[in-house]
Design a protein around this motif. Structure first.
Motif, short mmCIF file in Angstrom:
data_model
loop_
_atom_site.label_atom_id
_atom_site.label_comp_id
_atom_site.label_asym_id
_atom_site.label_seq_id
_atom_site.Cartn_x
_atom_site.Cartn_y
_atom_site.Cartn_z
N TYR A 9 0.87 -1.18 0.00
CA TYR A 9 0.00 0.00 0.00
C TYR A 9 0.90 1.23 0.00
N ASP A 10 0.62 2.15 -0.91
CA ASP A 10 1.45 3.34 -1.09
C ASP A 10 0.59 4.58 -0.90
N ALA A 11 0.85 5.32 0.18
CA ALA A 11 0.14 6.57 0.45
C ALA A 11 1.07 7.76 0.32
N SER A 12 2.17 7.60 -0.40
CA SER A 12 3.11 8.70 -0.60
C SER A 12 2.69 9.53 -1.80
N ASP A 13 3.37 10.66 -2.00
CA ASP A 13 2.99 11.58 -3.07
C ASP A 13 3.80 11.41 -4.33
N ASN A 14 4.83 10.55 -4.32
CA ASN A 14 5.66 10.40 -5.51
C ASN A 14 6.31 9.03 -5.48
N LEU A 15 6.33 8.39 -6.65
CA LEU A 15 6.83 7.03 -6.72
C LEU A 15 8.34 6.96 -6.54
N LEU A 16 9.09 7.89 -7.17
CA LEU A 16 10.54 7.85 -7.12
C LEU A 16 11.13 8.75 -6.05
N ASP A 17 10.46 9.86 -5.72
CA ASP A 17 11.02 10.82 -4.77
C ASP A 17 9.92 11.34 -3.86
N PRO A 18 9.46 10.52 -2.92
CA PRO A 18 8.35 10.93 -2.05
C PRO A 18 8.77 12.05 -1.10
N THR A 19 7.84 12.95 -0.82
CA THR A 19 8.09 14.04 0.12
C THR A 19 7.12 14.03 1.29
N LYS A 20 6.04 13.28 1.20
CA LYS A 20 5.10 13.14 2.31
C LYS A 20 4.33 11.85 2.15
N GLY A 21 3.74 11.38 3.24
CA GLY A 21 2.95 10.16 3.19
C GLY A 21 3.72 8.98 3.77
N TRP A 22 3.24 7.76 3.47
CA TRP A 22 3.87 6.56 4.00
C TRP A 22 3.65 5.39 3.06
N ARG A 23 4.43 4.32 3.28
CA ARG A 23 4.35 3.11 2.48
C ARG A 23 4.47 1.89 3.39
N LEU A 24 3.81 0.82 2.97
CA LEU A 24 3.88 -0.43 3.72
C LEU A 24 3.79 -1.58 2.73
N SER A 25 4.71 -2.54 2.87
CA SER A 25 4.69 -3.70 1.97
C SER A 25 4.99 -4.97 2.76
N LEU A 26 4.45 -6.08 2.27
CA LEU A 26 4.63 -7.39 2.90
C LEU A 26 4.99 -8.40 1.81
N ARG A 27 6.07 -9.15 2.05
CA ARG A 27 6.50 -10.22 1.16
C ARG A 27 6.43 -11.54 1.92
N VAL A 28 5.80 -12.51 1.32
CA VAL A 28 5.71 -13.85 1.91
C VAL A 28 6.06 -14.86 0.82
N SER A 29 7.00 -15.75 1.13
CA SER A 29 7.44 -16.75 0.15
C SER A 29 7.55 -18.12 0.80
N PRO A 30 6.52 -18.95 0.68
CA PRO A 30 6.65 -20.35 1.11
C PRO A 30 7.61 -21.08 0.17
N GLU A 31 8.58 -21.84 0.74
CA GLU A 31 9.61 -22.45 -0.08
C GLU A 31 9.84 -23.90 0.36
N LEU A 32 10.16 -24.73 -0.62
CA LEU A 32 10.52 -26.12 -0.39
C LEU A 32 11.91 -26.34 -0.96
N SER A 33 12.83 -26.86 -0.11
CA SER A 33 14.22 -27.03 -0.50
C SER A 33 14.64 -28.48 -0.33
N THR A 34 15.36 -29.01 -1.34
CA THR A 34 15.88 -30.38 -1.29
C THR A 34 17.39 -30.32 -1.43
N THR A 35 18.10 -30.98 -0.47
CA THR A 35 19.56 -30.99 -0.46
C THR A 35 20.03 -32.40 -0.12
N ASP A 36 20.67 -33.08 -1.10
CA ASP A 36 21.18 -34.43 -0.87
C ASP A 36 20.09 -35.35 -0.31
N GLY A 37 18.89 -35.24 -0.83
CA GLY A 37 17.79 -36.08 -0.41
C GLY A 37 17.07 -35.60 0.82
#
Length: 772
Positions: free
Chosen positions: A582-610
């Motif tokens: 969610y982006d509540a800032s006033d500029n994408l590259l050079d914001p001067t006011k507002g706020w931003r919040l982001s969430l990254r979630v990555s479920p992962e499955l890893s196999t190593t030597d069985g």
């Protein structure tokens, strides 16, 4: 002796018998001169001459001429010739008339009737200028006559170095600040330079400013203003000789008279102190007596349209507001479905007797319409269906002019066209109170579709990096892009291929498939990786910065990795990366006011030597931007990360958390913040904590393009899944920002506050855009 001396001085032999005077006529003239002298002194023999001269000279001037010059001069042909009477040579009869010359028909000047030449009358402009200069000169020398015209106890407003406006103290003038600001911006006197200070310039500009001030007052409804212009300058008396300083008298030194240059300098210095004052009696402010707005009253939403025109009967007349409200009404009609509405030029009639004005604004609504279909003139290049996806309206929606403008901007954002013209075309006219239908015709001009690009970067922790790419943005129409890219760097080499479909099924939605092979050598690990990724993303763009964005996809990775303490190990990883922001800032590259919040979630499955391991990698980023003053913006960022589900040894080194570098804790090398192994190299961890605080200060240099950014960063990496503050490392420094039309160029220089052994003392980071 006297005669002999004179003769010896005046008649030397060298003079008379030389090659220069070897002319008989000249010799006889000299002899005649001797005759004249002899009448007074008697015959004078030339006692100083020799008689043994050259024979040729003897023949020219014989010895007899030396013995008796006067007699020799009289014995000539000219002396024996009688001089005729000049009067007998003039004929008493007039000259006979010349015969006419063939082919010439013009009369002689003495018979032609030449027109009488009228004397030139003085040029009125020159005469006026002379009178103005004379009057100005009087005003400059004395201010006595102006004192009686000025407003008593006036409110003075300083406009420029030599300009003042005076307003009555008992008159309320709501628009005074606006009048002063406009006058200051347009005043000719305000732009008077020192090297132009002279009487003619000052007089001409003062008169021009008086006219300007009256025009400005009429803009704000004051049609009977009285503007009195006066000029006041300190008088200086020229110093005459003998009158300066001390009294004259015995022992006193007279003062030096003032030179023309000194007088000019004195006048210039006095003129530089001159003050031009405009006393303003605005008079009554005129008001609207009648307002006519064309056929608006016949519209179904006439009341709403009339409310968009914020001028009413009884309001003060203001020409600026008339134009502003004209545009406001035109915009409102365009947003309410009136596709072909027109607003003509306003006609204002002023009546000076009641001090009112009648405004007539010709408006034609033209009826309401709904959108039909979008039609492309290049259907094989950008189809009509695809353009309808780019449009933010659908068939049947009420016509809005802003949607037309947005469609044009969205088409241009594809970078596939150089020009795009969007026009509404009537398909069905309005009938029985029902809106008509308009189709949107789009006229496109193709732009170059291929791009070859390069990028050079450097940071003290990651070294140098050279990246190049070639792309075709419409290889699979519409907007099916392919790209080949490569990276050569001191720590990374990469070859990759990307397919992307922009505006996939809807505006700013992107389908991406990416395949790459990479070799990377960083402090924490060395890895040889092959990766395949597919994702669907909703983007935020410079044209339309969206509050909500998202992405989801699938990633398959095969990688061989090693660290300074572990052997090379092969990992096969499958991940489902998800992101929401969610982006509540006033500029994408050079914001001067507002706020931003982001969430990254990555479920992962890893196999190593069985051995199989599953875990969830989560990261939260939050930033806030606040104006402290017009020149200072305070920006803060927090980043927290956690990997839950397995131990750190089961996670590939490239999938762990690290901190340090230009996008993390500045001052430290890349990945240098966090736990270290026995050799002093970073191992990464399962949790991440970072904080950043910086002040973005505008310097005003280069038109405000240059800014300074002092910053403080802090961060740590933990081996447990819970973010911690233990082992926090601090870095501080100063950054430089240079604003461009595509975002700021960033150069940051940082240093560790609490370094560990092996940490560098300085870090340099160069990139595009703000740090966060």
């Amino acid at each position: 002796m006297a005669r002999q001396g004179w003769s010896a001085l005046a008649w030397p032999k060298v003079s008379l018998r030389s090659d220069i005077f070897c002319l008989s006529g000249l010799a006889r003239a000299l002899a005649t001169l001797g005759l004249g002298l002899g009448a007074t002194l008697g015959p004078l023999p030339a006692l100083g001459q020799s008689r043994n001269a050259d024979p040729a000279l003897e023949a020219l001037i014989p010895d007899s001429a030396i013995d008796n010059p006067q007699a020799w001069a009289r014995d000539t042909d000219a002396a024996h010739t009688t001089v005729p009477d000049v009067s007998t040579l003039i004929s008493p009869d007039p000259l006979p008339a010349l015969p006419p010359m063939p082919g010439i028909t013009l009369e002689w000047p003495d018979k032609a009737d030449l027109p009488v030449i009228e004397p030139l009358s003085p040029d009125p402009d020159i005469a006026d200028a002379q009178e103005q200069a004379k009057a100005a000169g009087v005003a400059l020398e004395t201010d006595d006559s102006a004192q009686g015209l000025r407003i008593a106890n006036a409110t003075l407003v300083h406009v420029a170095n030599q300009v003042e406006l005076a307003f009555p103290p008992d008159v309320t003038l709501p628009d005074r600040d606006a009048i002063v600001a406009r006058f200051k911006g347009l005043s000719a006197l305000a732009t008077l330079k020192d090297d132009e200070d002279n009487l003619a310039q000052l007089t001409r500009r003062a008169k021009s400013d008086a006219d300007l001030l009256q025009q400005i007052l009429r803009v704000y409804g004051y049609y009977d203003p009285d503007v009195i212009q006066t000029i006041e300058r300190p008088t200086t008396t020229p110093v005459a000789a003998g009158t300066a300083g001390a009294a004259t008298g015995a022992g006193a030194t007279p003062a030096k008279a003032e030179t023309a240059e000194e007088a000019r300098a004195r006048r210039q210095a006095s003129l530089a102190k001159a003050v031009v004052r405009f006393d303003v009696q605005p008079g009554p402010q005129y008001r609207f007596a009648h307002i006519a707005l064309g056929d608006i009253q016949a519209a179904s939403d006439a009341q709403d349209l009339r409310a968009a025109f914020h001028l009413n009967v009884g309001d003060p007349i203001n020409s600026d507001k008339i134009l502003t409200e004209k545009d406001s009404l035109n915009k409102e009609m365009g947003e309410r479905g009136y596709a072909f509405a027109t607003v003509g030029e306003p006609d204002l009639v002023i009546d000076h007797e009641p001090r009112t004005g009648d405004l007539n604004l010709p408006v034609t609504t033209g009826g309401k319409y709904r959108f039909g279909h979008v039609n492309s003139n290049l259907p094989a290049y950008l189809s009509s269906r695809h353009l309808e996806r780019i449009a933010r309206f659908r068939p049947g929606d009420m016509y809005q002019r802003s949607d037309m403008d947005d469609l044009r901007e969205g088409i241009l954002a594809t970078s596939l066209v150089s020009t795009a013209t969007v026009k509404a075309r009537e398909v069905t006219p309005p009938t029985n109170g029902q809106p008509g239908v308009v189709d949107v015709d789009v006229d496109l001009t193709k732009a170059p579709q291929r791009t070859l690009a390069g990028l050079i970067g450097y940071s003290s922790g990651e070294g140098a990096r050279l990246e190049g790419s070639w792309e075709h943005r419409n290889f699979f129409p519409p907007e099916g892009m392919i790209r080949f890219r490569g990276v050569l760097g001191t720590q990374e080499q990469l070859a990759g291929f990307t397919f992307r479909r922009n505006n996939f099924h809807e505006r700013d939605q992107v389908l991406t498939a990416d395949l790459y092979a990479q070799t990377i050598q960083v402090r924490a690990y060395d890895a040889n990786t092959l990766s395949a990724t597919a994702s669907l993303e909703k983007q935020s763009t410079l044209i339309f910065q969206k509050p909500w964005t998202y992405s989801f996809g699938i990633q398959l990775i095969g990688t061989q990795e090693t660290t300074s303490t572990t052997p090379r190990t092969t990992y096969f990883i499958a991940a489902l990366p998800l992101r929401g922001a969610y982006d509540a800032s006033d500029n994408l590259l050079d914001p001067t006011k507002g706020w931003r919040l982001s969430l990254r979630v990555s479920p992962e499955l890893s196999t190593t030597d069985g051995t199989k391991s599953s875990y969830v990698k989560t990261q939260i980023d939050a930033s806030v931007y606040q104006h402290i003053s017009s020149r200072v913006i305070l920006a803060a960022r927090t980043r927290l990360g956690a990997i839950v589900g397995t131990q750190v040894d089961n996670i590939a080194p490239s999938r762990r958390f690290y901190a340090g570098g230009g996008a993390s804790v500045r001052g430290y090398s890349y990945q240098r913040v966090g736990p270290l192994d026995a050799t002093g190299e970073p191992t990464g961890g399962r949790s991440l904590t970072e904080f950043s605080l910086e002040a973005r200060v505008k310097t005003g240099l280069f038109g405000g393009a240059v800014g300074l950014v002092p910053f403080v960063d802090a961060g740590t990496v933990g081996t447990n899944a819970t973010p911690t503050l233990s082992g926090m490392r601090l870095g501080a420094g100063l950054g430089l920002r240079y604003q461009t039309n595509f975002g700021p160029i960033r150069i940051d220089v940082g240093t560790p506050i609490n370094p560990r052994p092996g940490d560098s003392r300085l870090g340099v980071y160069i990139a595009l855009g703000q740090a966060f």
